[in-house]
Structure formats: C-alpha cells, structure tokens
Design a protein around this motif. Structure first.
Motif, PDB file in Angstrom:
ATOM      1  N   HIS A 115      46.827  25.752  35.555  1.00  0.00           N
ATOM      2  CA  HIS A 115      45.517  26.403  35.418  1.00  0.00           C
ATOM      3  C   HIS A 115      45.395  27.019  34.021  1.00  0.00           C
ATOM      4  CE1 HIS A 115      42.331  29.340  35.878  1.00  0.00           C
ATOM      5  NE2 HIS A 115      43.172  30.341  35.862  1.00  0.00           N
TER       6      HIS A 115
ATOM      7  N   TRP B 233      40.172  31.729  40.288  1.00  0.00           N
ATOM      8  CA  TRP B 233      40.743  30.413  40.539  1.00  0.00           C
ATOM      9  C   TRP B 233      41.796  30.491  41.646  1.00  0.00           C
ATOM     10  CZ3 TRP B 233      45.843  29.072  40.224  1.00  0.00           C
ATOM     11  CH2 TRP B 233      46.129  27.696  40.285  1.00  0.00           C
TER      12      TRP B 233
ATOM     13  N   SER C  11      42.715  39.098  32.201  1.00  0.00           N
ATOM     14  CA  SER C  11      41.658  38.187  32.620  1.00  0.00           C
ATOM     15  C   SER C  11      42.210  36.996  33.400  1.00  0.00           C
ATOM     16  CB  SER C  11      40.829  37.709  31.430  1.00  0.00           C
ATOM     17  OG  SER C  11      41.655  37.242  30.409  1.00  0.00           O
ATOM     18  N   HIS C  12      43.476  36.656  33.198  1.00  0.00           N
ATOM     19  CA  HIS C  12      44.114  35.643  34.041  1.00  0.00           C
ATOM     20  C   HIS C  12      45.470  36.164  34.493  1.00  0.00           C
ATOM     21  CE1 HIS C  12      41.223  32.425  33.416  1.00  0.00           C
ATOM     22  NE2 HIS C  12      41.181  32.773  32.142  1.00  0.00           N
TER      23      HIS C  12
ATOM     24  N   CYS D  57      40.911  35.551  37.771  1.00  0.00           N
ATOM     25  CA  CYS D  57      39.598  35.032  37.375  1.00  0.00           C
ATOM     26  C   CYS D  57      38.866  34.395  38.548  1.00  0.00           C
ATOM     27  CB  CYS D  57      39.750  34.011  36.250  1.00  0.00           C
ATOM     28  SG  CYS D  57      40.501  32.458  36.773  1.00  0.00           S
TER      29      CYS D  57
ATOM     30  N   CYS E  56      44.475  33.441  40.882  1.00  0.00           N
ATOM     31  CA  CYS E  56      44.330  34.044  39.569  1.00  0.00           C
ATOM     32  C   CYS E  56      43.240  35.113  39.630  1.00  0.00           C
ATOM     33  CB  CYS E  56      43.982  32.980  38.537  1.00  0.00           C
ATOM     34  SG  CYS E  56      44.044  33.586  36.836  1.00  0.00           S
TER      35      CYS E  56
HETATM   36 ZN   LIG Z   1      42.592  32.297  35.673  1.00  0.00          ZN
END
Ligand SMILES: [Zn+2]
Length: 151
Positions: A109, A74, A15-16, A72, A70
């Motif tokens: 992050h 980001w 997820s990241h 996600c 990332c």
């Molecule tokens: Zn992330």
C-alpha cells in the motif's frame, strides 16, 4: 492504557499508520481485551492481534482473520488464520505468518502511495514548460504556472 503495534513510514508519519486488525467470523472487529494488572489498581487494554486466541482470563474471542489497516482508511484483504495447524503454539507465535502477510500488504500500500506521489511530481514537471503559454490556458491553471513559464 491501550497496547497495540503500529507501523509508520518515515515519509508519511501519521497520515499512513498501519496496524494488524483482527476480524471475527462475522467480519466485525473485537473490542480491546482488558487485562488487570496483578498488583491491582490499574490494567490495560490490548488491541494487538495476538491476544485474540479465544482464551479465558480474561475471556476473549478467537481471531478469524487478520487484516492490515491504514490510518488513511485503506484496508488490506483479510488473511484467514489457520487454527488447525497451530497445535499447542500460542497465537502470538503461530499467528506471525498471517500477521506478516498483513504487513506485506501494508508495505505494498505504501509503495502505491509512493508511486502516486512521484507520478504527480513528474507530471507537473514534465507538463510545465510545454503546455502553458499565455492565452492558451484556462485562467485557473495559468495562475499556477505563469511564474514558471513566463520568466
Ligand atoms: Zn495509507
């Protein structure tokens, strides 16, 4: 086969997932660079920032900036690559400092993500016994908290 370098954190798995993305002067991301294998038959595509040195064989663009990204969604702030101080060093060597800044951005992050994860847990625990008595709470919320509060 695509080659790249990916950072993961133990807690967040896929997820990241962070990586260093390459940005061209116009802000777009370059295509992966295709390298033929010497023996022929197969090659591989490389997206790793270090291949974008503006070289030939195969022809590839020169990185303008590196940026942490990332999975996600980001993105870190673009870190401009300083080619004037590079001298004769290959990009994979002189670019490490810039790539390192990107990794620091991604670490920050993840720290923020961590902080949020802790916040919501603490908040839930802290609120639990105090806020929700029967009849005082909206039904939607009470259905979540009732087992904890009333037994
Ligand atoms: Zn992330």
């Amino acid at each position: 086969m695509e080659k790249d370098e990916i950072w993961t954190s133990e807690e967040y798995g896929t997820s990241h997932q962070g990586r260093v993305a390459t940005l061209l002067e116009d802000g777009s991301g370059p295509k992966p660079v295709y390298f033929d294998s010497n023996s022929g038959g197969f090659g591989w595509e490389v997206r790793h920032w270090s291949v974008y040195d503006g070289g030939t064989h195969p022809q590839r663009p020169q990185a303008h900036a590196l940026q942490a990204q990332c999975s996600c969604g980001w993105q870190g702030e673009p870190r401009i690559v300083d080619w004037t101080t590079a001298g004769d060093l290959p990009f994979r060597e002189h670019g490490w400092e810039t790539a390192g800044e990107c990794q620091d951005d991604w670490d920050r992050h993840i720290t923020v993500v961590d902080a949020h994860a802790i916040d919501s847990t603490t908040l839930a625990t802290a609120k639990g016994p105090h806020c929700f008595h029967r009849g005082e709470v909206e039904p939607r919320v009470r259905s979540v908290w009732e087992p904890v509060v009333l037994r």
